[in-house]
Each structure stands twice: as C-alpha cells, then as structure tokens.
Design a protein around this motif. Structure first.
Motif, PDB file in Angstrom:
ATOM      1  N   SER A  16       0.816  -1.212   0.000  1.00 35.13           N
ATOM      2  CA  SER A  16       0.000   0.000   0.000  1.00 35.13           C
ATOM      3  C   SER A  16       0.855   1.270   0.000  1.00 35.13           C
ATOM      4  CB  SER A  16      -0.915  -0.002   1.220  1.00 35.13           C
ATOM      5  OG  SER A  16      -0.139   0.002   2.393  1.00 35.13           O
ATOM      6  N   GLU A  17       2.172   1.106  -0.112  1.00 32.29           N
ATOM      7  CA  GLU A  17       3.036   2.291  -0.132  1.00 32.29           C
ATOM      8  C   GLU A  17       2.654   3.153  -1.338  1.00 32.29           C
ATOM      9  OE1 GLU A  17       7.756   2.988  -0.440  1.00 32.29           O
ATOM     10  OE2 GLU A  17       7.095   1.563   1.085  1.00 32.29           O
ATOM     11  N   ASN A  18       2.449   4.422  -1.098  1.00 29.21           N
ATOM     12  CA  ASN A  18       1.987   5.317  -2.145  1.00 29.21           C
ATOM     13  C   ASN A  18       3.109   5.732  -3.077  1.00 29.21           C
ATOM     14  OD1 ASN A  18      -0.724   5.777  -2.186  1.00 29.21           O
ATOM     15  ND2 ASN A  18      -0.677   7.530  -0.826  1.00 29.21           N
ATOM     16  N   PRO A  19       2.798   5.823  -4.370  1.00 31.53           N
ATOM     17  CA  PRO A  19       3.783   6.413  -5.274  1.00 31.53           C
ATOM     18  C   PRO A  19       3.915   7.912  -4.980  1.00 31.53           C
ATOM     19  CG  PRO A  19       1.748   5.868  -6.452  1.00 31.53           C
ATOM     20  CD  PRO A  19       1.593   5.389  -5.051  1.00 31.53           C
ATOM     21  N   ALA A  20       5.092   8.445  -5.214  1.00 32.04           N
ATOM     22  CA  ALA A  20       5.292   9.890  -5.075  1.00 32.04           C
ATOM     23  C   ALA A  20       4.674  10.578  -6.299  1.00 32.04           C
ATOM     24  CB  ALA A  20       6.771  10.212  -4.981  1.00 32.04           C
ATOM     25  N   VAL A  21       4.297  11.838  -6.147  1.00 31.70           N
ATOM     26  CA  VAL A  21       3.782  12.624  -7.268  1.00 31.70           C
ATOM     27  C   VAL A  21       4.645  13.872  -7.379  1.00 31.70           C
ATOM     28  CG1 VAL A  21       1.797  13.864  -8.219  1.00 31.70           C
ATOM     29  CG2 VAL A  21       1.445  11.711  -6.973  1.00 31.70           C
ATOM     30  N   GLY A  22       5.272  14.032  -8.533  1.00 31.85           N
ATOM     31  CA  GLY A  22       6.160  15.175  -8.732  1.00 31.85           C
ATOM     32  C   GLY A  22       7.322  15.164  -7.760  1.00 31.85           C
ATOM     33  N   THR A  44      -1.188  23.832 -10.887  1.00 33.53           N
ATOM     34  CA  THR A  44      -2.262  24.430 -11.687  1.00 33.53           C
ATOM     35  C   THR A  44      -3.600  23.820 -11.288  1.00 33.53           C
ATOM     36  OG1 THR A  44      -0.722  24.762 -13.524  1.00 33.53           O
ATOM     37  CG2 THR A  44      -3.073  24.914 -14.032  1.00 33.53           C
ATOM     38  N   LEU A  45      -3.629  22.493 -11.114  1.00 32.21           N
ATOM     39  CA  LEU A  45      -4.859  21.820 -10.693  1.00 32.21           C
ATOM     40  C   LEU A  45      -5.329  22.356  -9.342  1.00 32.21           C
ATOM     41  CD1 LEU A  45      -7.015  19.618 -10.999  1.00 32.21           C
ATOM     42  CD2 LEU A  45      -5.406  18.032  -9.924  1.00 32.21           C
ATOM     43  N   THR A  70      -1.477  17.025 -14.756  1.00 30.76           N
ATOM     44  CA  THR A  70      -0.280  17.719 -14.281  1.00 30.76           C
ATOM     45  C   THR A  70      -0.242  19.144 -14.842  1.00 30.76           C
ATOM     46  OG1 THR A  70       0.991  16.998 -16.197  1.00 30.76           O
ATOM     47  CG2 THR A  70       1.072  15.570 -14.215  1.00 30.76           C
ATOM     48  N   ASP A  71       0.691  19.927 -14.327  1.00 34.94           N
ATOM     49  CA  ASP A  71       0.906  21.278 -14.853  1.00 34.94           C
ATOM     50  C   ASP A  71       1.220  21.208 -16.352  1.00 34.94           C
ATOM     51  OD1 ASP A  71       0.528  22.110 -12.248  1.00 34.94           O
ATOM     52  OD2 ASP A  71       2.631  22.622 -11.893  1.00 34.94           O
ATOM     53  N   ASP A  72       2.037  20.200 -16.769  1.00 35.74           N
ATOM     54  CA  ASP A  72       2.365  20.041 -18.190  1.00 35.74           C
ATOM     55  C   ASP A  72       1.111  19.751 -19.011  1.00 35.74           C
ATOM     56  OD1 ASP A  72       5.044  20.495 -17.687  1.00 35.74           O
ATOM     57  OD2 ASP A  72       5.617  18.374 -17.774  1.00 35.74           O
ATOM     58  N   ALA A  73       0.156  19.003 -18.419  1.00 35.78           N
ATOM     59  CA  ALA A  73      -1.098  18.714 -19.116  1.00 35.78           C
ATOM     60  C   ALA A  73      -1.874  20.009 -19.359  1.00 35.78           C
ATOM     61  CB  ALA A  73      -1.944  17.734 -18.298  1.00 35.78           C
ATOM     62  N   ASP A 171      -1.701  12.763 -18.142  1.00 33.02           N
ATOM     63  CA  ASP A 171      -0.812  13.650 -18.898  1.00 33.02           C
ATOM     64  C   ASP A 171      -1.524  14.656 -19.801  1.00 33.02           C
ATOM     65  OD1 ASP A 171      -1.730  11.993 -20.933  1.00 33.02           O
ATOM     66  OD2 ASP A 171       0.269  11.332 -21.581  1.00 33.02           O
ATOM     67  N   SER A 172      -2.849  14.673 -19.789  1.00 31.51           N
ATOM     68  CA  SER A 172      -3.617  15.636 -20.589  1.00 31.51           C
ATOM     69  C   SER A 172      -4.875  16.014 -19.827  1.00 31.51           C
ATOM     70  CB  SER A 172      -4.021  15.039 -21.941  1.00 31.51           C
ATOM     71  OG  SER A 172      -2.887  14.730 -22.733  1.00 31.51           O
ATOM     72  N   VAL A 173      -5.399  17.195 -20.131  1.00 34.65           N
ATOM     73  CA  VAL A 173      -6.650  17.644 -19.521  1.00 34.65           C
ATOM     74  C   VAL A 173      -7.796  17.030 -20.337  1.00 34.65           C
ATOM     75  CG1 VAL A 173      -8.097  19.642 -18.985  1.00 34.65           C
ATOM     76  CG2 VAL A 173      -5.617  19.771 -18.686  1.00 34.65           C
ATOM     77  N   LEU A 174      -8.756  16.452 -19.636  1.00 32.10           N
ATOM     78  CA  LEU A 174      -9.918  15.844 -20.300  1.00 32.10           C
ATOM     79  C   LEU A 174     -10.988  16.908 -20.532  1.00 32.10           C
ATOM     80  CD1 LEU A 174      -9.969  12.748 -17.963  1.00 32.10           C
ATOM     81  CD2 LEU A 174      -9.314  12.731 -20.384  1.00 32.10           C
ATOM     82  N   MET A 175     -11.617  16.864 -21.704  1.00 26.26           N
ATOM     83  CA  MET A 175     -12.626  17.867 -22.039  1.00 26.26           C
ATOM     84  C   MET A 175     -13.986  17.223 -22.279  1.00 26.26           C
ATOM     85  SD  MET A 175     -11.373  20.866 -22.118  1.00 26.26           S
ATOM     86  CE  MET A 175      -9.864  21.773 -22.233  1.00 26.26           C
ATOM     87  N   PRO A 176     -15.008  17.685 -21.540  1.00 29.32           N
ATOM     88  CA  PRO A 176     -16.352  17.194 -21.872  1.00 29.32           C
ATOM     89  C   PRO A 176     -16.735  17.733 -23.241  1.00 29.32           C
ATOM     90  CG  PRO A 176     -16.452  18.910 -20.192  1.00 29.32           C
ATOM     91  CD  PRO A 176     -15.002  18.672 -20.477  1.00 29.32           C
ATOM     92  N   LYS A 177     -17.818  17.261 -23.797  1.00 29.55           N
ATOM     93  CA  LYS A 177     -18.235  17.733 -25.142  1.00 29.55           C
ATOM     94  C   LYS A 177     -18.438  19.220 -25.175  1.00 29.55           C
ATOM     95  CE  LYS A 177     -20.201  13.548 -26.929  1.00 29.55           C
ATOM     96  NZ  LYS A 177     -21.327  12.715 -27.142  1.00 29.55           N
TER      97      LYS A 177
END
Length: 177
Positions: A16-22, A44-45, A70-73, A171-177
């Motif tokens: 259950s060890e968590n992955p690091a983020v950034g 940014t999020l 992410t910020d890059d997304a 890695d990308s921002v999701l867009m609704p219709k």
C-alpha cells in the motif's frame, strides 16, 4: 537432526506504499487536496480547484476517484485557456471541467482493469460532472482515457491513495463535449 538455520527474512515493502507525485511523498492518511497541494507538478490543478470553490468538496468524505492533470497537461491547452478559466466569471465552466475529472467511488487501477475487461475492452465511467469518459487498456499495462471530444489522456501514475479516495495522475486535460 536440527533444521538448517534460515537467514532473517527482510520485510517486504508494504504494497500500500503510495507512489510519489512530482517527487513529493503522498500520505494515504491525508485528503486529496492536502496531498495534491504537496505535489509540485499539480499546482495548476490545485489553483483551479481553489478558484472553482471545490476544495471543501474534495476534502469531503468521498470516496472520490480523481484523474489529476499535471501542470504540463494544463500547459498543452491553447494559450490563454487556463487564465480564462481562472477568471471569476468562468467559475461554473471551471467547476464543470474539474468535476469531469472526478468519478464517485474508490476506483483503483485493478478495479478499472476489471471494468475494462468486463466491458470487452473498454469501460464507461460517469463523472461527477455528469458526462462520461471511456477507459481502455493501452496494451502495455497502462490505462488511457478518452474524453467527450475524442481527446486522450494516459494515466502516468496510478493508485495514489488518499484518505477520501484515490488519485490517478494523467498527462492531458480531459474535455467534456
């Protein structure tokens, strides 16, 4: 005859060890907003969640599954998009975009893979915003999401556990219709 002495067994790291983020450690006992605020690549999020007044929601009991760009997304969006969405008059649009990245429940990668398999290669996820995302295996053990506009995002870090759900970094921002 005495049994041969066995060498001491090294403890296995907890699954259950968590992955690091950034590069930042994520604490499974903390809520989604607290952990995201500690991740330098999710600034940014976090700013968007604050501007949309969603902090209280994402600190709530949940559980929530968050696909966190992410910020890059965010930087891949057309110039001015993020600044435009952060304006007070765009708060409803911003909240809609952000809640499109949230699914009710605690959907970890294993559960998502099961849904994809049960769906014959894809799973439809209904977001808190009300529209759907399609999840598919990328064929290499990863998961790709397709949004309402046909854009795709790849899960780059899965199963970041939170006190009120799970986060999957994308890695990308999701867009609704």
């Amino acid at each position: 005859e005495t049994p041969a002495e066995t060498p001491p067994v090294e403890p296995m790291p907890a699954a259950s060890e968590n992955p690091a983020v950034g590069g930042a450690a994520m604490d499974a006992s903390k809520d989604i907003v607290t952990n995201a605020s500690a991740a330098p690549n999710l600034s940014t999020l976090v700013a968007a969640v604050k501007a949309a007044d969603l902090v209280g929601t994402l600190q709530g009991a949940g559980p929530f599954t968050v696909f966190a760009p992410t910020d890059d997304a965010f930087a891949k969006l057309p110039a001015g998009t993020v600044d435009g969405l952060l304006k007070p008059e765009k708060k409803a649009d911003l909240a809609g975009l952000l809640t499109y990245h949230v699914v009710s429940g605690n959907v970890d990668a294993a559960a998502l893979a099961q849904q994809i398999e049960a769906g014959g290669g894809s799973a439809t996820l209904t977001t808190v915003q009300g529209a759907t995302l399609t999840a598919k295996s990328d064929g290499m053990g990863g998961i790709t999401l397709t949004d309402g506009k046909g854009g795709t995002a790849k899960v780059t870090t899965a199963d970041v556990r939170q006190s009120n759900g799970v986060v999957h970094v994308i890695d990308s921002v999701l867009m609704p219709k």
